[in-house]
Write a protein that holds these residues in place. Structure first.
Motif, PDB file in Angstrom:
ATOM      1  N   ALA A 249       0.827  -1.210   0.000  1.00 31.91           N
ATOM      2  CA  ALA A 249       0.000   0.000   0.000  1.00 31.91           C
ATOM      3  C   ALA A 249       0.862   1.262   0.000  1.00 31.91           C
ATOM      4  CB  ALA A 249      -0.938  -0.012   1.204  1.00 31.91           C
ATOM      5  N   ARG A 250       1.991   1.216   0.698  1.00 31.76           N
ATOM      6  CA  ARG A 250       2.885   2.378   0.728  1.00 31.76           C
ATOM      7  C   ARG A 250       3.508   2.629  -0.635  1.00 31.76           C
ATOM      8  NH1 ARG A 250       4.308   0.335   5.557  1.00 31.76           N
ATOM      9  NH2 ARG A 250       6.113  -0.741   4.708  1.00 31.76           N
ATOM     10  N   ASP A 251       4.083   1.588  -1.225  1.00 37.39           N
ATOM     11  CA  ASP A 251       4.781   1.734  -2.503  1.00 37.39           C
ATOM     12  C   ASP A 251       5.068   0.354  -3.070  1.00 37.39           C
ATOM     13  OD1 ASP A 251       6.299   2.512  -4.698  1.00 37.39           O
ATOM     14  OD2 ASP A 251       8.058   2.997  -3.511  1.00 37.39           O
ATOM     15  N   TRP A 252       4.230  -0.088  -3.978  1.00 38.19           N
ATOM     16  CA  TRP A 252       4.394  -1.441  -4.512  1.00 38.19           C
ATOM     17  C   TRP A 252       5.734  -1.621  -5.210  1.00 38.19           C
ATOM     18  CZ3 TRP A 252       5.318  -2.393  -9.606  1.00 38.19           C
ATOM     19  CH2 TRP A 252       4.971  -1.419 -10.527  1.00 38.19           C
ATOM     20  N   GLN A 253       6.298  -0.534  -5.732  1.00 35.05           N
ATOM     21  CA  GLN A 253       7.559  -0.647  -6.473  1.00 35.05           C
ATOM     22  C   GLN A 253       8.738  -1.014  -5.576  1.00 35.05           C
ATOM     23  OE1 GLN A 253       7.127   3.179  -8.411  1.00 35.05           O
ATOM     24  NE2 GLN A 253       6.867   2.125 -10.376  1.00 35.05           N
ATOM     25  N   SER A 254       8.640  -0.683  -4.291  1.00 31.85           N
ATOM     26  CA  SER A 254       9.725  -1.039  -3.376  1.00 31.85           C
ATOM     27  C   SER A 254       9.339  -2.188  -2.442  1.00 31.85           C
ATOM     28  CB  SER A 254      10.158   0.181  -2.558  1.00 31.85           C
ATOM     29  OG  SER A 254       9.098   0.617  -1.727  1.00 31.85           O
ATOM     30  N   ALA A 255       8.134  -2.713  -2.594  1.00 32.01           N
ATOM     31  CA  ALA A 255       7.686  -3.828  -1.755  1.00 32.01           C
ATOM     32  C   ALA A 255       8.381  -5.125  -2.194  1.00 32.01           C
ATOM     33  CB  ALA A 255       6.169  -3.985  -1.865  1.00 32.01           C
ATOM     34  N   PRO A 256       8.515  -6.066  -1.279  1.00 30.89           N
ATOM     35  CA  PRO A 256       9.191  -7.336  -1.587  1.00 30.89           C
ATOM     36  C   PRO A 256       8.287  -8.300  -2.359  1.00 30.89           C
ATOM     37  CG  PRO A 256       8.444  -7.369   0.669  1.00 30.89           C
ATOM     38  CD  PRO A 256       8.117  -6.002   0.131  1.00 30.89           C
ATOM     39  N   LEU A 257       8.025  -7.966  -3.607  1.00 33.00           N
ATOM     40  CA  LEU A 257       7.110  -8.758  -4.431  1.00 33.00           C
ATOM     41  C   LEU A 257       7.828  -9.902  -5.131  1.00 33.00           C
ATOM     42  CD1 LEU A 257       5.191  -5.867  -6.235  1.00 33.00           C
ATOM     43  CD2 LEU A 257       4.484  -7.155  -4.218  1.00 33.00           C
ATOM     44  N   SER A 258       7.068 -10.939  -5.398  1.00 35.73           N
ATOM     45  CA  SER A 258       7.587 -11.998  -6.259  1.00 35.73           C
ATOM     46  C   SER A 258       7.678 -11.435  -7.677  1.00 35.73           C
ATOM     47  CB  SER A 258       6.655 -13.210  -6.234  1.00 35.73           C
ATOM     48  OG  SER A 258       5.444 -12.891  -6.905  1.00 35.73           O
ATOM     49  N   VAL A 259       8.386 -12.123  -8.530  1.00 36.34           N
ATOM     50  CA  VAL A 259       8.529 -11.682  -9.917  1.00 36.34           C
ATOM     51  C   VAL A 259       7.162 -11.616 -10.598  1.00 36.34           C
ATOM     52  CG1 VAL A 259       9.598 -12.234 -12.128  1.00 36.34           C
ATOM     53  CG2 VAL A 259      10.877 -12.588 -10.031  1.00 36.34           C
ATOM     54  N   VAL A 260       6.317 -12.589 -10.346  1.00 36.46           N
ATOM     55  CA  VAL A 260       4.981 -12.623 -10.949  1.00 36.46           C
ATOM     56  C   VAL A 260       4.133 -11.457 -10.446  1.00 36.46           C
ATOM     57  CG1 VAL A 260       2.842 -13.948 -11.172  1.00 36.46           C
ATOM     58  CG2 VAL A 260       5.041 -15.116 -11.266  1.00 36.46           C
ATOM     59  N   ASP A 261       4.140 -11.228  -9.135  1.00 36.76           N
ATOM     60  CA  ASP A 261       3.356 -10.121  -8.571  1.00 36.76           C
ATOM     61  C   ASP A 261       3.850  -8.777  -9.088  1.00 36.76           C
ATOM     62  OD1 ASP A 261       1.699 -11.840  -7.201  1.00 36.76           O
ATOM     63  OD2 ASP A 261       2.779 -11.642  -5.297  1.00 36.76           O
ATOM     64  N   ARG A 262       5.157  -8.622  -9.225  1.00 34.82           N
ATOM     65  CA  ARG A 262       5.712  -7.372  -9.761  1.00 34.82           C
ATOM     66  C   ARG A 262       5.244  -7.171 -11.202  1.00 34.82           C
ATOM     67  NH1 ARG A 262       8.609  -3.975  -7.617  1.00 34.82           N
ATOM     68  NH2 ARG A 262       9.331  -5.407  -6.009  1.00 34.82           N
ATOM     69  N   ALA A 263       5.264  -8.232 -12.001  1.00 32.37           N
ATOM     70  CA  ALA A 263       4.804  -8.132 -13.387  1.00 32.37           C
ATOM     71  C   ALA A 263       3.327  -7.738 -13.437  1.00 32.37           C
ATOM     72  CB  ALA A 263       5.050  -9.446 -14.116  1.00 32.37           C
TER      73      ALA A 263
END
Length: 94
Positions: A14-28
């Motif tokens: 919620a703060r910043d998805w671009q710096s969140a620890p996302l999986s590669v799939v979630d980031r895509a």
């Protein structure tokens, strides 16, 4: 993942998805959603290929596109009609 870790993950998103620890799939998926939201006229078949390369099937891509588009639609309706936030709902995270 326990409840505390799950809450921390959601707050990071919620703060910043671009710096969140996302999986590669979630980031895509987030990148796809951002592009569809901010520059829909620039979408191309290549955007779908990126998701397919991450292992998403066409049904999952279709479903994600439907959800993203629905939220864009309903937010635009609310903005156009001047819908006020519901003050009886406690802001998330408080």
């Amino acid at each position: 993942m326990n409840d505390t870790d799950a809450d921390a993950y959601v707050h990071a998103m919620a703060r910043d998805w671009q710096s969140a620890p996302l999986s590669v799939v979630d980031r895509a998926l987030c990148e796809y959603a951002a592009k569809l939201t901010h520059t829909p006229s620039q979408m191309s078949p290549a955007d779908l290929d990126v998701l397919r390369l991450q292992g998403l099937k066409d049904r999952a891509i279709h479903d994600a596109t439907q959800v993203i588009s629905y939220f864009n639609y309903i937010n635009r309706i609310a903005d156009a009609l001047g819908v006020e936030p519901e003050d009886f709902i406690t802001p998330w995270g408080k």
